[in-house]
Enzyme design. Structure first.
Site, PDB file in Angstrom:
ATOM      1  N   LYS A  11       8.435  32.377 -46.539  1.00 48.08           N
ATOM      2  CA  LYS A  11       7.691  31.230 -45.708  1.00 48.08           C
ATOM      3  C   LYS A  11       7.242  31.367 -45.885  1.00 48.08           C
ATOM      4  O   LYS A  11       7.219  29.828 -44.490  1.00 48.08           O
ATOM      5  CB  LYS A  11       7.797  32.221 -44.396  1.00 48.08           C
TER       6      LYS A  11
HETATM    7  N1  PMP Z   1      13.631  37.533 -45.783  1.00 44.96           N
HETATM    8  C1  PMP Z   1      12.260  38.014 -44.918  1.00 44.96           C
HETATM    9  C2  PMP Z   1      11.297  39.319 -44.679  1.00 44.96           C
HETATM   10  C3  PMP Z   1      11.884  37.212 -44.045  1.00 44.96           C
HETATM   11  O1  PMP Z   1      11.041  36.681 -43.252  1.00 44.96           O
HETATM   12  C4  PMP Z   1      12.207  35.603 -43.423  1.00 44.96           C
HETATM   13  C5  PMP Z   1      12.781  34.956 -42.313  1.00 44.96           C
HETATM   14  N2  PMP Z   1      13.061  34.795 -41.480  1.00 44.96           N
HETATM   15  C6  PMP Z   1      14.523  36.050 -44.610  1.00 44.96           C
HETATM   16  C7  PMP Z   1      14.068  36.963 -45.647  1.00 44.96           C
HETATM   17  C8  PMP Z   1      15.022  34.470 -44.961  1.00 44.96           C
HETATM   18  O2  PMP Z   1      14.777  32.954 -44.943  1.00 44.96           O
HETATM   19  P1  PMP Z   1      14.875  32.566 -44.538  1.00 44.96           P
HETATM   20  O3  PMP Z   1      14.647  32.249 -43.133  1.00 44.96           O
HETATM   21  O4  PMP Z   1      14.592  31.030 -45.270  1.00 44.96           O
HETATM   22  O5  PMP Z   1      16.324  32.455 -44.071  1.00 44.96           O
END
Ligand code: PMP
Length: 326
Positions: free
Chosen positions: A44
């Site tokens: 992120k």
């Molecule tokens: N894995 C973790 C540990 C996350 O914090 C997030 C974000 N919420 C994601 C995966 C998913 O990423 P995205 O928001 O880009 O879909």
């Protein structure tokens, strides 16, 4: 390695790592993008930097301004790091069902944390909506709005996708990852499909999310849950996710995820969080269905440090009906 310019210069350009045990087992090259090596420890950081730079470029955020966001974890951590490095204030709205460790970490990083009652998205007092309303009352402030602010997906279109393409010399058969906001899958898939329309893009979904059904049937109806995974799964199609180019979806159960992260810890030495376990589970399923000789890339979103009281706690797992491999 070149010398990197400060904190924001250290976001992205992460290594692409061969996961030895899974590659040897399947005869495919299973490669993980090491997002846990970003300064804030997760995928992120990229979205945080791009959202702030978009707000600076549009003039919405000026010197000494404030960034407000509703987030339970990694986005808040990424925002706090980037805001500190640029002299902005960070205000985080969080639901009250989150671990004390996360609240404390955000406070340590300098964010003001407002813990609010946990209510569904449809309720006007949902933490994301409160963040948006509060930001609107401040001068020189933005609501980062990671779910529907497409600077999030753009970060992956402009960085993660091109990095994977360059690191593999374009030799990728499958890209798979799970979705929270959808930024990672959307931006990365859109870039990779432009380079090679034959590449397979697979959405990896935990149980208790609606996205497997959305991809498979067109209807975003919930699958049976729950799941102990954090940061992934969704019940709605965000503006970011709408930009994804997806061929198929696969579900990975919590027990498969638990088996995966413990196997990688014990056999390979890696210490990953739950979404990395889901992603690697999906990568292995793709490898098994395609057969040996393929290259499969996924995302190693963060490490296991934030999950010690849950995923890496036998007692917690047992309460959820899950077992850690002995
Ligand atoms: N894995 C973790 C540990 C996350 O914090 C997030 C974000 N919420 C994601 C995966 C998913 O990423 P995205 O928001 O880009 O879909």
């Amino acid at each position: 390695m070149p010398i990197l310019k400060g904190l924001t210069g250290s976001i992205g350009n992460t290594p692409l790592i061969r996961i030895d045990s899974l590659s040897e087992e399947t005869g495919c090259e299973i490669l993980g993008k090491a997002e846990f090596m970003n300064p804030g420890g997760s995928v992120k950081d990229r979205a945080a930097l791009w959202m702030i730079e978009a707000a600076e470029a549009s003039g919405a955020l000026k010197k000494g301004g404030t960034v407000v966001e509703g987030t339970a974890g990694n986005t808040g951590i990424g925002l706090a790091h980037v805001c500190n490095s640029r002299g902005y204030k960070t205000i985080i709205y969080m639901p009250d069902n989150q671990s004390a460790e996360k609240v404390n970490l955000l406070k340590t990083l300098g964010a003001e944390v407002r813990v609010v009652p946990t209510v569904p998205y449809a309720n006007e007092d949902n933490f994301q909506k409160q963040a948006g309303r509060f930001a609107a009352t401040l001068d020189n402030a933005i609501w980062a709005n990671q779910f529907d602010n497409t600077a999030n997906a753009l970060s992956h279109y402009e960085s993660t996708g091109p990095e994977i393409w360059a690191q593999t010399d374009g030799k990728v058969d499958v890209f798979t990852c799970a979705v929270g906001t959808g930024g990672t899958l959307a931006g990365t898939s859109a870039f990779l499909k432009e380079q090679n329309p034959n590449m397979q893009i697979i959405l990896a979904d935990p149980m208790g999310s609606a996205l497997f059904n959305w991809v498979s049937t067109g209807e975003a109806t919930m699958t049976p849950g729950p799941s102990i995974t954090e940061g992934i799964g969704n019940s709605r199609i965000t503006e970011n996710l709408k930009q994804a180019v997806i061929d198929s979806a696969v579900q990975v159960t919590d027990q498969e995820m638990v088996d995966m992260v413990y196997r990688l810890l014990r056999e390979d030495g890696w210490f990953f969080g739950s979404s990395s376990g889901i992603n690697l589970g999906a990568a292995v399923k793709a490898a098994k269905s395609l057969g040996p000789g393929h290259t499969i890339v996924t995302i190693l979103c963060d490490d296991g440090g934030k999950y010690q009281s849950r995923l890496y706690n036998d007692e917690f797992l047992a309460q959820q009906g899950l077992t850690s491999p002995s």
